[in-house]
Design a protein around this motif. Structure first.
Motif, mmCIF file in Angstrom:
data_model
loop_
_atom_site.group_PDB
_atom_site.id
_atom_site.type_symbol
_atom_site.label_atom_id
_atom_site.label_comp_id
_atom_site.label_asym_id
_atom_site.label_seq_id
_atom_site.Cartn_x
_atom_site.Cartn_y
_atom_site.Cartn_z
ATOM 1 N N UNK A 379 0.840 -1.617 -0.612
ATOM 2 C CA UNK A 379 -0.629 -0.096 -0.033
ATOM 3 C C UNK A 379 0.806 1.200 -0.099
ATOM 4 N N UNK A 380 2.150 1.494 0.420
ATOM 5 C CA UNK A 380 3.125 2.086 0.504
ATOM 6 C C UNK A 380 3.119 2.546 1.639
ATOM 7 N N UNK A 381 3.848 3.399 2.449
ATOM 8 C CA UNK A 381 3.671 4.422 3.736
ATOM 9 C C UNK A 381 4.162 5.494 3.920
ATOM 10 N N UNK A 382 3.734 6.420 4.542
ATOM 11 C CA UNK A 382 2.875 7.439 4.283
ATOM 12 C C UNK A 382 4.516 8.380 5.368
ATOM 13 N N UNK A 383 5.375 9.835 5.019
ATOM 14 C CA UNK A 383 5.890 10.264 6.327
ATOM 15 C C UNK A 383 6.041 11.160 5.985
ATOM 16 N N UNK A 384 6.153 11.704 7.165
ATOM 17 C CA UNK A 384 5.948 13.326 7.447
ATOM 18 C C UNK A 384 6.612 13.553 7.568
ATOM 19 N N UNK A 385 6.864 14.834 6.207
ATOM 20 C CA UNK A 385 8.705 15.786 6.370
ATOM 21 C C UNK A 385 7.683 17.068 8.008
ATOM 22 N N UNK A 386 9.538 17.741 8.155
ATOM 23 C CA UNK A 386 9.236 18.212 9.880
ATOM 24 C C UNK A 386 8.155 19.681 8.967
ATOM 25 N N UNK A 387 6.843 20.124 9.660
ATOM 26 C CA UNK A 387 6.510 22.099 9.018
ATOM 27 C C UNK A 387 7.465 22.658 9.203
ATOM 28 N N UNK A 388 8.889 22.679 9.684
ATOM 29 C CA UNK A 388 10.246 23.639 9.647
ATOM 30 C C UNK A 388 11.394 23.474 8.916
ATOM 31 N N UNK A 389 10.752 22.164 8.182
ATOM 32 C CA UNK A 389 12.077 21.379 6.952
ATOM 33 C C UNK A 389 12.150 22.644 6.072
ATOM 34 N N UNK A 390 13.503 23.517 5.628
ATOM 35 C CA UNK A 390 13.415 24.113 4.491
ATOM 36 C C UNK A 390 12.597 23.236 2.831
ATOM 37 N N UNK A 391 12.379 24.640 2.243
ATOM 38 C CA UNK A 391 12.468 24.542 1.213
ATOM 39 C C UNK A 391 13.414 23.033 0.126
ATOM 40 N N UNK A 392 12.992 22.783 -0.981
ATOM 41 C CA UNK A 392 13.931 22.281 -1.749
ATOM 42 C C UNK A 392 13.465 21.808 -3.321
ATOM 43 N N UNK A 393 14.983 21.690 -3.709
ATOM 44 C CA UNK A 393 14.601 21.750 -5.541
ATOM 45 C C UNK A 393 15.153 20.258 -5.610
ATOM 46 N N UNK A 394 15.940 19.837 -4.683
ATOM 47 C CA UNK A 394 16.727 18.921 -5.094
ATOM 48 C C UNK A 394 16.504 18.169 -3.805
ATOM 49 N N UNK A 395 16.860 16.379 -3.979
ATOM 50 C CA UNK A 395 16.220 15.418 -2.876
ATOM 51 C C UNK A 395 16.838 14.921 -3.475
#
Length: 421
Positions: A379-395
């Motif tokens: 089913x796939x697993x959902x992971x939160x990105x912390x709200x205060x994490x900066x914006x991003x163009x690359x992962x």
């Protein structure tokens, strides 16, 4: 006779004779066990009423109490039993062996006086006269957790936070308006035992809505509901057509034709030979790492990860991993180890989140998981990105370790959610 002589004799014995010896020894063991069990026989023909417990003292704790007492001098005492109501309707019964001089009563709904009836019980199941004790438990854990609840807007829904330093197992019931009948109904239930509860519920439009959360415990107690009116934050599924490979020297060597773009082709199973991303050991050992661009600047809210179905909780499926991000136009490569704390900076890269893939929901150990665990992965697993994490163009994904403890890793698909900046 020494051990060597015993071995020689056994070798000289014919198989049929050896079988007879084994049966005789087994029967002797069974008879011995039966005799031992008879020494602890649970029933008795002695129907005399046992004496009651005495010298009772009470030590209260959150949601319960420990009651200490002196046991009666009855020869055929089997256990002490406590009967009590934990709320207006539910009656619990707790038993304590005659080897102990305490009994634990718990599950009370509130911090108030409750009566507990104690009986000493004989081997013939004859009860003593009752001894009534008053306990006054401290505030139950589920009520403490309810008192610390905080509900705030999150991307596509709400975020629920609460304090649970004792790591008690509690349930969160989320209530919201059901559009079909315009009535408040339970729409999400989850069970947690973490010291710091941080749980997001998604799937709602960015319009004001009434949400409520109540806390339950293992005894069926339910707190009052905390209601809030709030507007979920807008989020969108990142457009995978804009994703591209951004290969770096520190990235892992690709193996078996499982190339990076398969991570965003929309295919989550291995049906028909479908592939994902797979590393292998190259000429020089490298981190189990992959880097790619998402097309433009996003503030991420969460992501879905589909592990390799055929590997289940084993082989190269990620167990612990770290997600790094960069908002630079052309970020330079850097050493980005797995297991780094959120906010850690290395060159042009910063840790967006550090994660543990959930343990098998069944509670079974890896290698012994069941169909429900496999479905959880599918089913796939959902992971939160912390709200205060900066914006991003690359992962960048860095796999610290896998469920199989391997030096290679694999994933089938990734989906990211957030808002364009």
């Amino acid at each position: 006779m020494n051990y060597l002589e015993d071995i020689k004799r056994c070798r000289a014995v014919r198989p049929f004779q050896l079988l007879i010896w084994i049966l005789v020894i087994s029967a002797s063991c069974l008879l011995s066990c039966k005799k031992s069990d008879g020494d602890r026989e649970p029933l008795s023909s002695d129907t005399a009423k046992p004496g009651p417990v005495s010298n009772v003292t009470v030590k209260n704790f959150n949601g319960g109490a420990v009651i200490s007492y002196a046991l009666p001098s009855t020869n055929n005492l089997l256990y002490v039993m406590a009967e009590y109501k934990i709320n207006n309707t539910v009656v619990r019964q707790t038993k304590s062996s005659f080897f102990l001089d305490t009994i634990r009563v718990e599950g009370f709904q509130r911090s108030q006086d409750y009566t507990v009836t104690l009986h000493a019980v004989s081997r013939a199941e004859v009860k003593s006269d009752p001894v009534v004790v008053t306990v006054h438990p401290d505030i139950p854990y589920f009520q403490l957790i309810r008192n610390s609840l905080r509900i705030t807007p999150d991307f596509g829904g709400i975020n629920i936070k609460a304090d649970n330093p004792a790591r008690r197992s509690v349930g969160l019931n989320m209530i919201a308006i059901e559009p079909a009948n315009n009535r408040l109904e339970i729409q999400n239930q989850t069970f947690l035992n973490s010291a710091s509860i941080d749980y997001s519920i998604r799937g709602y439009e960015a319009v004001e809505k009434k949400f409520g959360v109540a806390v339950t415990d293992q005894f069926g107690n339910v707190s009052d509901t905390l209601f809030v009116d709030l507007t979920p934050l807008h989020e969108e599924l990142l457009d995978k057509s804009r994703f591209s490979v951004y290969r770096q020297f520190t990235d892992a060597t690709i193996g078996y034709g499982w190339e990076v773009p398969f991570l965003w082709d929309g295919l989550t199973t291995e049906a028909g030979g479908t592939k994902g991303w797979h590393t292998t050991v190259g000429p020089l050992p490298k981190a189990m790492q992959v880097t790619f661009a998402v097309g433009k600047l996003y503030k991420l809210s969460h992501f879905m990860l589909w592990a390799r179905p055929s590997a289940s909780y084993g082989y190269g499926n990620p167990r612990d991993f770290t997600v790094w991000g960069s908002s630079k136009d052309n970020p330079q490569d850097a050493v980005t180890p797995g297991g780094s704390a959120v906010g850690t900076v290395s060159g042009d890269w910063v840790v967006l989140g550090d994660y543990h893939f959930p343990n098998p929901p069944s509670g079974l150990l890896p290698g012994n998981t069941n169909a429900a665990d496999a479905q959880f992965i599918n089913n796939g697993v959902d992971f939160n990105v912390p709200f205060n994490s900066p914006s991003t163009k690359y992962i960048r994904f860095v796999i610290k370790d896998t469920w199989g403890g391997t030096d290679y890793a694999h994933m089938m698909e990734l989906s990211f959610y957030g808002i364009a900046q």
